[in-house]
Design a protein around this motif. Sequence first.
Motif, mmCIF file in Angstrom:
data_model
loop_
_atom_site.group_PDB
_atom_site.id
_atom_site.type_symbol
_atom_site.label_atom_id
_atom_site.label_comp_id
_atom_site.label_asym_id
_atom_site.label_seq_id
_atom_site.Cartn_x
_atom_site.Cartn_y
_atom_site.Cartn_z
ATOM 1 N N CYS A 199 0.889 -1.230 0.247
ATOM 2 C CA CYS A 199 -0.547 -0.337 -0.100
ATOM 3 C C CYS A 199 0.579 1.424 -0.036
ATOM 4 C CB CYS A 199 -1.173 -0.010 1.249
ATOM 5 S SG CYS A 199 -1.795 1.394 1.500
ATOM 6 N N ALA A 201 -0.176 4.272 1.206
ATOM 7 C CA ALA A 201 0.045 5.186 1.946
ATOM 8 C C ALA A 201 0.601 4.580 3.178
ATOM 9 C CB ALA A 201 -2.124 4.897 2.292
ATOM 10 N N CYS A 202 0.581 2.908 3.624
ATOM 11 C CA CYS A 202 1.149 2.789 5.019
ATOM 12 C C CYS A 202 1.404 1.367 4.784
ATOM 13 C CB CYS A 202 -0.238 2.325 5.710
ATOM 14 S SG CYS A 202 -0.987 0.226 5.257
ATOM 15 N N CYS A 223 -7.257 -1.799 1.614
ATOM 16 C CA CYS A 223 -6.208 -2.249 3.104
ATOM 17 C C CYS A 223 -5.882 -2.527 3.955
ATOM 18 C CB CYS A 223 -5.038 -0.547 2.643
ATOM 19 S SG CYS A 223 -3.617 -1.034 3.777
ATOM 20 N N GLY A 225 -4.108 -2.343 6.200
ATOM 21 C CA GLY A 225 -3.470 -1.387 7.401
ATOM 22 C C GLY A 225 -3.968 -0.172 7.308
ATOM 23 N N CYS A 226 -4.208 0.093 6.937
ATOM 24 C CA CYS A 226 -4.803 1.608 7.272
ATOM 25 C C CYS A 226 -6.658 2.290 6.372
ATOM 26 C CB CYS A 226 -3.757 3.297 6.317
ATOM 27 S SG CYS A 226 -4.077 2.364 4.430
ATOM 28 N N VAL A 228 -7.742 2.262 3.169
ATOM 29 C CA VAL A 228 -7.888 3.088 1.883
ATOM 30 C C VAL A 228 -7.670 2.140 1.159
ATOM 31 C CG1 VAL A 228 -6.379 5.053 2.988
ATOM 32 C CG2 VAL A 228 -5.438 3.461 0.713
HETATM 33 ZN ZN LIG Z 1 -2.695 0.988 3.603
#
Ligand SMILES: [Zn+2]
Length: 234
Positions: A199, A201-202, A223, A225-226, A228
């Motif tokens: 990802c 973003a993260c 995602c 993780g975050c 998005v």
């Molecule tokens: Zn992410």
Amino acid sequence: MHPDVQSLLAVQVDDVELYGLEDRLASLAPRIAALEKERGKVAGQLDRARASIAAEETRHREVQVRVDANKALVERSQRAYESVTSPKEANAAIVQLEQTKRMVDDSERDAQQVQGRINELRHHVADLESSLADVENRQSATRAELDTERKAIEGEIATAQAKRDNTAKAVPRAMLSKYDRVRLRKRTESVFPLRGASCSACDTAIPTQRRASMAATGALEMCEGCGVLLYAGE
Ligand SMILES: [Zn+2]
């Protein structure tokens, strides 16, 4: 990049612009509230001073009733004194007459005191009225500016919203609603490309199989993780 994703990214550009405009509009609220607070402080004092005058005027009417009643007593005592037939009666009548005169004096003094407070309060009200007018004058230019700014931003929002609605027509309904769910929660950029296997973003790694299906179908994946939405880039 899948053409649907490309269309969605165009929608996202429009949305980010809309968020910026909405933030600008929202930023006017505390400025308007600050003006309201400043004016409200004086207006509140004025209301309370006017209420005090009304209360004192009621009290003044009550005291005046007492003054009139006491004066009637004096007249009655006077007549009683004039019709006495013996020195003993005369003494009693004089005592009565003097007592009622004192009652008139006392009640008139009360009335004067109340009237004095009313006069003071009227000065106070006049001062507050001019302070309020000052505040309103001082604020009027700022209020007009804020109003102009608000109307301008509202106009820009209407234009940007129409543009967004039009851009969104190119995005398949299911993809758009998936995006909208994430976007409304984040209220910011919420669609990102994969960067390598992760990802962008993260940096959370995305399993190979999911990446392969994203690349093949243009599907968006959330995602873990975050939160998005991710798409397969070039
Ligand atoms: Zn992410």
